[in-house]
Every structure is written in structure tokens, then in C-alpha cells.
Design an enzyme around this catalytic site. Structure first.
Site, short mmCIF file in Angstrom:
data_model
loop_
_atom_site.label_atom_id
_atom_site.label_comp_id
_atom_site.label_asym_id
_atom_site.label_seq_id
_atom_site.Cartn_x
_atom_site.Cartn_y
_atom_site.Cartn_z
CD GLU A 119 -2.66 1.21 2.60
OE1 GLU A 119 -3.87 1.47 2.50
OE2 GLU A 119 -2.12 0.95 3.69
CE LYS A 148 -7.54 1.90 3.25
NZ LYS A 148 -6.35 2.08 4.11
CB CYS A 170 -4.62 -1.20 4.65
SG CYS A 170 -4.03 -1.00 6.33
#
Length: 334
Positions: A45, A127, A161
Site C-alpha cells: 500500500e 481505497k 489494508c
């Protein structure tokens, strides 16, 4: 589509807040993975320009000196940094899953792009909701960014994540018959011994669960912290106590939840390598397919709105990222 191939999960430290140097390191890692006959290499990430550790280490006022630097070294989808990585993917005939801070004018997004062995971008996403203090730096996306696409290695998707803690988001991915999943993570040396939920044990547990629930292979890539990170991001003893060198936890999971890659030392850079055999997916799904024969739509169903949401609507539809065609690299180098 190849049914058997090798994958590599990166465990390494970026060159913090330096996109140029980290791109150079990225290309080197791509070369190393290709030399070891990997068909795909996955990066963590916000690998570019490194996870913004400063968000967790003090007041908003203390973050301000970092924010301009982070914006300046975040990359655009049509810029030279991503182009160089796409060219490396094509040059070495390898797929690349890249996590990065994407700059779209005044807003940053925690983005992931999967680049095919021809250098074309197969998948681009952001995200959905940055986690906790990340929301002070990054924007959100929408349900259109929960997507799985067809590629030369099968049906591939990606999450960042703590998106792996979102049951409904995961179910939307499972329902698209994902076969190869990229799990992008930062380093697990932040708040070590203070906040278990931020540690490697807890977060690899949810990553392993993703493989088992989804009946898919999961390539989990993590960043690494060294004293260089402590030097860049901390000024006080209190801050230094919150960053522990190490935190690497990269690995590859099979669709039965097994660990397929050899373990890497948490303080060492390297590639977690594993062999992928799609026949194992059929065996796992035969036992339990949560979005297929093992589902109970009469009892519970998911409402997933995958329409893009834009702040401004125009007759030609919502804005889509523009990835320019690659020029002929060899001709340009000549």
C-alpha cells in the site's frame, strides 16, 4: 490464461518521500522478480512515495511540514513515474500490482493499479475509505472501485489494508469470482506492542481469512521500517517510541488458507515467492463457495452499488483516469 505460475510479494522499504528514487528501486525489484521467473510482482500500500507514517506520530500542526512533500512526490496516472513502471513490466513481460498515492489535481487517493505484461493497465482502483487519520490526507472512492477483472493470470482484484476488515466489501469481491487477490499493506512496526490491531499477527489473520473465505490466492505485500524511517519521520523520543524497525510480513496464501511462501525475516528485504495452481481453487470452492452454492440469498443478500459517483456530472459521463499508450520503449532508447 495460464493455470500455473509463480508470484512474488515485495517486502521492502521505499525511499521515503522520494518518488524518483522509489521508482528506480521498483524497477530493480521487477527485474529481480522476472529473473526468478515470477509472472506477477505485488507491491505494498502506498509504496510510492511510502506510507505516510507522519499521520500517526503527532498533532496536525506537526504534520504540515510533511504534507507539501507528500503531495509533491505523489504520482499521477499519466505521469513519468507510472509510465516508467509500465515500461519495466513490458520489458520484463511480468504483471505488476502497484500501490501508490495517486495525485488527481488537489486530491490524493490510496490507489492500486495492476499492469499486465504488455504494460497496459488492467485494473485501477482507489481505497473506498481511508482508515482513521488517513482521512486527513486522502480522499474516498465509491463502489465502482470494488472490481475484479480478467487478465492473463485469471480473475484478479485488489484491496488496501483495512479494506480486508470490511465484510460487505469483501463479499462484493468474492461474488465476482476472484482467483488472484492483491492485498496491499503498510509496515507493521507502527505502535508495536501498543495497538494489537495495527500489528502483523492480527492483519495477516484477516488476510489469511480472505484467502479461505474467497477460495482464492492472496499475494500480501508489506513495507519495511528501518532506522531510515525513524530518521525521516521522528523528532522526539515520544515519536521514536512509536516506530519500531522491522514490521515486514509479506507472504502468499492459498485458497485453503495455507501459507505457500517461505517466511522472510521481518527486518529483511526480499520477495516472498510461491507457485500458483488454479486447480486448488476448484477444490476449495467445491467445499465452500460463500457467494455460490454455499450462499443463502433467502436469508441474507448484499446490495452493492457499483455505479461511479462524481461530484460533477457531464453529458459524457464521469471522469475516468487516463492512462496514455506506451510509446515504443526500444525505439525511444535507440
Amino acid at each position: 490464461m495460464s493455470r500455473t505460475y509463480r508470484v512474488a510479494a515485495v517486502q521492502a522499504e521505499p525511499v521515503w518521500l522520494d518518488a524518483d528514487a522509489t521508482v528506480h528501486k521498483t524497477v530493480t525489484l521487477i527485474e529481480q522478480a522476472a529473473a526468478q521467473e515470477a509472472s506477477l510482482i505485488a507491491f505494498p500500500e502506498t509504496w510510492l512515495p511510502g506510507y505516510p507514517l507522519f499521520l500517526w506520530l503527532g498533532s496536525v500542526a506537526g504534520q504540515i511540514p510533511f504534507i507539501a512533500r507528500y503531495h509533491a512526490d505523489s504520482i499521477t496516472v499519466d505521469g513519468v513515474h507510472l509510465t516508467a513502471i509500465r515500461e519495466a513490466a513490458r520489458r520484463h513481460r511480468i504483471s505488476v500490482a502497484l500501490g501508490y498515492s495517486e495525485k488527481d489535481h488537489g486530491t490524493l487517493y490510496m490507489a492500486q493499479s495492476v499492469i499486465g505484461p504488455d504494460g497496459n493497465v488492467l485494473l485501477h482502483r482507489r481505497k473506498l475509505k481511508p482508515t482513521h487519520v488517513e482521512r486527513t490526507l486522502f480522499g474516498e472512492s465509491d463502489g465502482s472501485h470494488l472490481k475484479v477483472v480478467d487478465g492473463p493470470l485469471g480473475r484478479i482484484g485488489a484491496l488496501n489494508c483495512w479494506e480486508h476488515l470490511q465484510p460487505l466489501s469483501k463479499y462484493a469481491m468474492y461474488a465476482q469470482h476472484e482467483e488472484l487477490h492483491i492485498a496491499g499493506w503498510p509496515a507493521f512496526g507502527l505502535y508495536k506492542g501498543v495497538a494489537h490491531a495495527l500489528g502483523g499477527e492480527a492483519n495477516m489473520a484477516v488476510t489469511r481469512t480472505y484467502a479461505l473465505e474467497g477460495g482464492c490466492f492472496v499475494v500480501a505485500a508489506t513495507q519495511l521500517l528501518t532506522e531510515k524511517a525513524v530518521e525521516v519521520f521522528t523528532d522526539t523520543e515520544e515519536q521514536r517510541a512509536l516506530l519500531t524497525p522491522g514490521g515486514g510480513c509479506s507472504r502468499v496464501y492459498g485458497p485453503d488458507g495455507s501459507v505457500l511462501s517461505a517466511p522472510l525475516d521481518e527486518h529483511s528485504e526480499g520477495l516472498a515467492l510461491a507457485e500458483i495452481d488454479h486447480a486448488l481453487i476448484d477444490l476449495a470452492k467445491n467445499a465452500a463457495d460463500p457467494a455460490g452454492h454455499y450462499a443463502r440469498p433467502d436469508a441474507t443478500r448484499l446490495l452493492w452499488d457499483h455505479r461511479p459517483r462524481a461530484a460533477v456530472l457531464t453529458p459524457d459521463g464521469p471522469h475516468e483516469p487516463f492512462f496514455p499508450d506506451l510509446e515504443d520503449t526500444e525505439a525511444r532508447e535507440e
